[in-house]
Design a protein around this motif. Structure first.
Motif, PDB file in Angstrom:
ATOM      1  N   ILE A   1      10.473   7.697  -6.758  1.00 52.49           N
ATOM      2  CA  ILE A   1       9.919   7.377  -8.026  1.00 52.49           C
ATOM      3  C   ILE A   1      10.817   6.223  -8.498  1.00 52.49           C
ATOM      4  O   ILE A   1      10.131   5.304  -9.194  1.00 52.49           O
ATOM      5  CB  ILE A   1      10.189   8.644  -9.090  1.00 52.49           C
ATOM      6  N   TYR A   2      12.000   6.074  -8.129  1.00 48.27           N
ATOM      7  CA  TYR A   2      12.654   4.990  -8.498  1.00 48.27           C
ATOM      8  C   TYR A   2      12.195   3.687  -7.899  1.00 48.27           C
ATOM      9  O   TYR A   2      12.321   2.649  -8.619  1.00 48.27           O
ATOM     10  CB  TYR A   2      14.229   5.349  -8.030  1.00 48.27           C
ATOM     11  N   ASN A   3      11.979   3.817  -6.747  1.00 50.49           N
ATOM     12  CA  ASN A   3      11.456   2.586  -6.037  1.00 50.49           C
ATOM     13  C   ASN A   3      10.038   2.441  -6.179  1.00 50.49           C
ATOM     14  O   ASN A   3       9.467   1.517  -5.552  1.00 50.49           O
ATOM     15  CB  ASN A   3      11.878   2.766  -4.658  1.00 50.49           C
ATOM     16  N   LYS A   4       9.153   3.325  -6.825  1.00 46.98           N
ATOM     17  CA  LYS A   4       8.032   3.021  -7.077  1.00 46.98           C
ATOM     18  C   LYS A   4       7.166   3.107  -5.965  1.00 46.98           C
ATOM     19  O   LYS A   4       6.071   2.313  -5.674  1.00 46.98           O
ATOM     20  CB  LYS A   4       7.675   1.891  -7.805  1.00 46.98           C
ATOM     21  N   TYR A   5       7.307   4.017  -4.878  1.00 48.66           N
ATOM     22  CA  TYR A   5       6.626   4.264  -3.830  1.00 48.66           C
ATOM     23  C   TYR A   5       5.420   5.246  -4.191  1.00 48.66           C
ATOM     24  O   TYR A   5       5.595   6.115  -4.879  1.00 48.66           O
ATOM     25  CB  TYR A   5       7.386   4.663  -2.420  1.00 48.66           C
ATOM     26  N   ASP A   6       4.261   5.179  -3.386  1.00 48.51           N
ATOM     27  CA  ASP A   6       3.369   6.037  -3.564  1.00 48.51           C
ATOM     28  C   ASP A   6       3.211   7.055  -2.183  1.00 48.51           C
ATOM     29  O   ASP A   6       3.263   6.664  -0.990  1.00 48.51           O
ATOM     30  CB  ASP A   6       2.006   5.364  -3.558  1.00 48.51           C
TER      31      ASP A   6
ATOM     32  N   MET B   1      -3.399   2.835  -7.637  1.00 46.50           N
ATOM     33  CA  MET B   1      -4.164   3.034  -6.140  1.00 46.50           C
ATOM     34  C   MET B   1      -4.770   4.431  -5.841  1.00 46.50           C
ATOM     35  O   MET B   1      -4.202   5.506  -6.886  1.00 46.50           O
ATOM     36  CB  MET B   1      -3.173   3.027  -5.031  1.00 46.50           C
ATOM     37  N   LYS B   2      -5.942   4.524  -5.471  1.00 47.53           N
ATOM     38  CA  LYS B   2      -6.586   5.872  -5.152  1.00 47.53           C
ATOM     39  C   LYS B   2      -6.919   6.116  -3.918  1.00 47.53           C
ATOM     40  O   LYS B   2      -7.108   4.921  -3.118  1.00 47.53           O
ATOM     41  CB  LYS B   2      -8.006   5.728  -6.093  1.00 47.53           C
ATOM     42  N   LEU B   3      -7.110   7.313  -3.364  1.00 52.00           N
ATOM     43  CA  LEU B   3      -7.541   7.818  -2.303  1.00 52.00           C
ATOM     44  C   LEU B   3      -8.787   8.888  -2.405  1.00 52.00           C
ATOM     45  O   LEU B   3      -8.369   9.924  -2.950  1.00 52.00           O
ATOM     46  CB  LEU B   3      -6.289   8.433  -1.603  1.00 52.00           C
ATOM     47  N   ALA B   4     -10.004   8.567  -1.841  1.00 46.16           N
ATOM     48  CA  ALA B   4     -11.132   9.295  -1.892  1.00 46.16           C
ATOM     49  C   ALA B   4     -11.518   9.754  -0.799  1.00 46.16           C
ATOM     50  O   ALA B   4     -11.230   9.213   0.543  1.00 46.16           O
ATOM     51  CB  ALA B   4     -12.262   8.504  -2.713  1.00 46.16           C
ATOM     52  N   HIS B   5     -12.111  10.900  -0.765  1.00 45.29           N
ATOM     53  CA  HIS B   5     -12.736  11.666   0.370  1.00 45.29           C
ATOM     54  C   HIS B   5     -13.771  12.535  -0.144  1.00 45.29           C
ATOM     55  O   HIS B   5     -13.822  13.366  -1.178  1.00 45.29           O
ATOM     56  CB  HIS B   5     -11.695  12.362   1.239  1.00 45.29           C
ATOM     57  N   PRO B   6     -14.906  12.758   0.747  1.00 45.62           N
ATOM     58  CA  PRO B   6     -16.143  13.760   0.235  1.00 45.62           C
ATOM     59  C   PRO B   6     -15.490  15.167  -0.165  1.00 45.62           C
ATOM     60  O   PRO B   6     -15.907  15.753  -0.838  1.00 45.62           O
ATOM     61  CB  PRO B   6     -16.814  13.818   1.298  1.00 45.62           C
ATOM     62  N   LEU B   7     -14.227  15.542   0.592  1.00 46.26           N
ATOM     63  CA  LEU B   7     -13.858  16.978   0.370  1.00 46.26           C
ATOM     64  C   LEU B   7     -13.373  17.118  -1.173  1.00 46.26           C
ATOM     65  O   LEU B   7     -13.354  18.127  -1.572  1.00 46.26           O
ATOM     66  CB  LEU B   7     -12.691  17.254   1.271  1.00 46.26           C
ATOM     67  N   LEU B   8     -12.994  16.114  -1.755  1.00 50.83           N
ATOM     68  CA  LEU B   8     -12.323  16.015  -2.852  1.00 50.83           C
ATOM     69  C   LEU B   8     -13.372  15.728  -4.117  1.00 50.83           C
ATOM     70  O   LEU B   8     -14.201  14.931  -3.968  1.00 50.83           O
ATOM     71  CB  LEU B   8     -11.345  14.981  -3.109  1.00 50.83           C
ATOM     72  N   GLU B   9     -13.270  16.412  -4.953  1.00 51.27           N
ATOM     73  CA  GLU B   9     -14.326  16.262  -6.085  1.00 51.27           C
ATOM     74  C   GLU B   9     -13.933  14.957  -6.844  1.00 51.27           C
ATOM     75  O   GLU B   9     -15.065  14.419  -7.469  1.00 51.27           O
ATOM     76  CB  GLU B   9     -13.880  17.539  -7.286  1.00 51.27           C
ATOM     77  N   ARG B  10     -12.793  14.516  -6.994  1.00 53.28           N
ATOM     78  CA  ARG B  10     -12.600  13.395  -7.580  1.00 53.28           C
ATOM     79  C   ARG B  10     -11.445  12.750  -6.867  1.00 53.28           C
ATOM     80  O   ARG B  10     -10.420  13.429  -6.140  1.00 53.28           O
ATOM     81  CB  ARG B  10     -11.921  13.557  -9.246  1.00 53.28           C
ATOM     82  N   PRO B  11     -11.336  11.460  -6.895  1.00 52.96           N
ATOM     83  CA  PRO B  11     -10.078  10.692  -5.965  1.00 52.96           C
ATOM     84  C   PRO B  11      -8.651  11.145  -6.480  1.00 52.96           C
ATOM     85  O   PRO B  11      -8.663  11.538  -7.637  1.00 52.96           O
ATOM     86  CB  PRO B  11     -10.344   9.251  -6.340  1.00 52.96           C
ATOM     87  N   ILE B  12      -7.980  11.028  -5.500  1.00 54.85           N
ATOM     88  CA  ILE B  12      -6.303  11.395  -5.823  1.00 54.85           C
ATOM     89  C   ILE B  12      -5.942   9.884  -6.547  1.00 54.85           C
ATOM     90  O   ILE B  12      -6.145   8.897  -5.667  1.00 54.85           O
ATOM     91  CB  ILE B  12      -5.659  11.599  -4.449  1.00 54.85           C
TER      92      ILE B  12
ATOM     93  N   PHE C   1      -2.551   7.643  -7.782  1.00 56.88           N
ATOM     94  CA  PHE C   1      -1.095   7.546  -7.755  1.00 56.88           C
ATOM     95  C   PHE C   1      -0.599   6.799  -8.964  1.00 56.88           C
ATOM     96  O   PHE C   1      -1.036   5.763  -9.293  1.00 56.88           O
ATOM     97  CB  PHE C   1      -0.960   6.858  -6.277  1.00 56.88           C
ATOM     98  N   GLU C   2       0.128   7.605  -9.533  1.00 57.48           N
ATOM     99  CA  GLU C   2       0.793   7.258 -10.900  1.00 57.48           C
ATOM    100  C   GLU C   2       2.333   6.994 -10.737  1.00 57.48           C
ATOM    101  O   GLU C   2       3.022   7.970 -10.014  1.00 57.48           O
ATOM    102  CB  GLU C   2       0.351   8.105 -12.148  1.00 57.48           C
ATOM    103  N   GLU C   3       2.780   6.361 -11.636  1.00 53.47           N
ATOM    104  CA  GLU C   3       4.336   6.103 -11.477  1.00 53.47           C
ATOM    105  C   GLU C   3       5.052   7.627 -12.206  1.00 53.47           C
ATOM    106  O   GLU C   3       4.395   8.173 -13.052  1.00 53.47           O
ATOM    107  CB  GLU C   3       4.720   5.279 -12.524  1.00 53.47           C
ATOM    108  N   ASN C   4       5.895   7.861 -11.672  1.00 49.97           N
ATOM    109  CA  ASN C   4       6.817   9.011 -11.950  1.00 49.97           C
ATOM    110  C   ASN C   4       6.168  10.652 -11.513  1.00 49.97           C
ATOM    111  O   ASN C   4       6.496  11.644 -12.098  1.00 49.97           O
ATOM    112  CB  ASN C   4       7.182   8.924 -13.373  1.00 49.97           C
ATOM    113  N   LYS C   5       5.128  10.380 -10.464  1.00 51.02           N
ATOM    114  CA  LYS C   5       4.251  11.708 -10.271  1.00 51.02           C
ATOM    115  C   LYS C   5       4.343  11.605  -8.645  1.00 51.02           C
ATOM    116  O   LYS C   5       4.256  10.582  -8.235  1.00 51.02           O
ATOM    117  CB  LYS C   5       2.936  11.540 -10.634  1.00 51.02           C
ATOM    118  N   ILE C   6       4.517  12.831  -8.115  1.00 55.93           N
ATOM    119  CA  ILE C   6       4.166  12.916  -6.848  1.00 55.93           C
ATOM    120  C   ILE C   6       3.005  14.087  -6.204  1.00 55.93           C
ATOM    121  O   ILE C   6       2.828  14.989  -6.811  1.00 55.93           O
ATOM    122  CB  ILE C   6       5.405  13.827  -6.020  1.00 55.93           C
ATOM    123  N   ASN C   7       1.927  13.465  -5.809  1.00 58.66           N
ATOM    124  CA  ASN C   7       0.778  14.160  -5.478  1.00 58.66           C
ATOM    125  C   ASN C   7       0.930  14.886  -4.588  1.00 58.66           C
ATOM    126  O   ASN C   7       1.611  14.451  -3.437  1.00 58.66           O
ATOM    127  CB  ASN C   7      -0.324  13.040  -5.410  1.00 58.66           C
TER     128      ASN C   7
END
Length: 223
Positions: A190-195, A1-12, A14-20
Motif C-alpha cells: 500500500i505504501y509503494n502503491k503496488y497492485d 487497473m482492472k482484471l477481467a475473466h468470464p468466470l467473474l461477474e465483474r472485473p477486479i 485495483f484501488e489504492e489502500n486496498k488488497i484484492n
C-alpha cells in the motif's frame, strides 16, 4: 487497473489502500484459473484481460505470478539482462568512463599476447564492450535472506524497478505467511502503491481491514 475473466461477474478493480483477495472454493475451477494465468503469462492462450485506462496490457509484460514463495527466481534471464544493461550504462558514465575504457584496452592487449602463443589463426571479438565483463564475472543478485517476508518484498521491488511489473498475483499466499507477515506485506504494498491479487482456494478465518474479498463458491456462484 482492472482484471477481467468470464468466470467473474465483474472485473477486479485495483484501488489504492486496498488488497484484492479472490477465493475460488471450486477446486477444478481454481486449478484451471491458475493454469490459465500461467499459460497467458508465458505468451499462451487465455481469457484474462488486464487493462488500465481502457488500454489493454499484455499479461506477459505486466503481470507476475507467484506460486511458490520458496522458489522466487531473482536471477531469471529478463531481470539479469536489465541489471547488465543498467550496469553498462553506469560504467560508461563520466565518473567511470576512463576506468572502463582502460580495462577493455588491457583485456585486448592481454588477449593479443596470449593468442600469439598458439600458432594457429585465432580470432576474437575486437568490439568487446564493458557489458561483457559483467557476464564474464557472472554477476548475480544475492538471495541470502533471514525471513521469507524480506525476500518477498525485495522480489516485488526488483521486478517493479527492472521489469515494470504492474500486478503481482499470489497463489495461496496465506498458507505461507503469518498474520504478522501478511500485515507487513500489505503495509509495504500500500505504501509503494503496488497492485497485488491474492488467489486463494479457501476462505481463512482472519480478515484484514485492507482486504477486498470476493468469493466464488463450490457451485461457481459469486459472493
Amino acid at each position: 487497473m482492472k482484471l477481467a475473466h468470464p468466470l467473474l461477474e465483474r472485473p477486479i478493480v485495483f484501488e489504492e489502500n486496498k488488497i484484492n483477495v479472490l477465493v475460488i472454493e471450486n477446486q477444478k475451477a481454481f486449478s484451471e484459473i491458475v493454469w490459465e494465468l500461467m499459460e497467458q503469462i508465458n505468451d499462451g492462450e487465455g481469457q484474462f484481460v488486464l487493462s488500465s485506462d481502457l488500454t489493454h496490457l499484455e499479461l506477459q509484460k505486466y503481470m507476475d505470478l507467484v506460486i511458490d514463495l520458496f522458489s522466487l527466481d531473482f536471477n531469471q534471464k529478463r531481470i539479469i539482462n536489465k541489471v547488465y544493461s543498467k550496469l553498462k550504462m553506469i560504467a560508461v558514465e563520466s565518473e567511470y568512463y576512463v576506468d572502463s575504457t582502460g580495462l577493455i584496452s588491457e583485456i585486448m592487449r592481454y588477449l593479443e599476447k596470449i593468442l600469439q602463443e598458439i600458432h594457429y589463426p585465432l580470432e576474437y571479438n575486437q568490439e568487446m564492450d564493458i557489458g561483457a565483463i559483467f557476464k564474464f564475472a557472472d554477476v548475480k543478485i544475492g538471495t541470502d535472506y533471514e525471513t521469507i517476508i524480506e525476500k518477498t518484498i525485495d522480489y516485488l521491488t526488483l521486478l517493479q524497478e527492472f521489469i515494470g511489473i504492474k500486478l503481482f498475483v499470489f497463489i495461496n499466499l496465506k498458507c505461507y505467511l503469518s498474520d504478522q507477515d501478511l500485515e507487513q506485506l500489505y503495509q509495504f504494498v500500500i505504501y509503494n502503491k503496488y497492485d497485488i491479487l491474492l488467489l486463494e482456494n479457501t476462505m481463512r478465518e482472519k480478515r484484514f481491514q485492507q482486504e477486498k474479498i470476493r468469493i466464488i463458491d463450490g457451485d461457481l456462484c459469486e459472493i
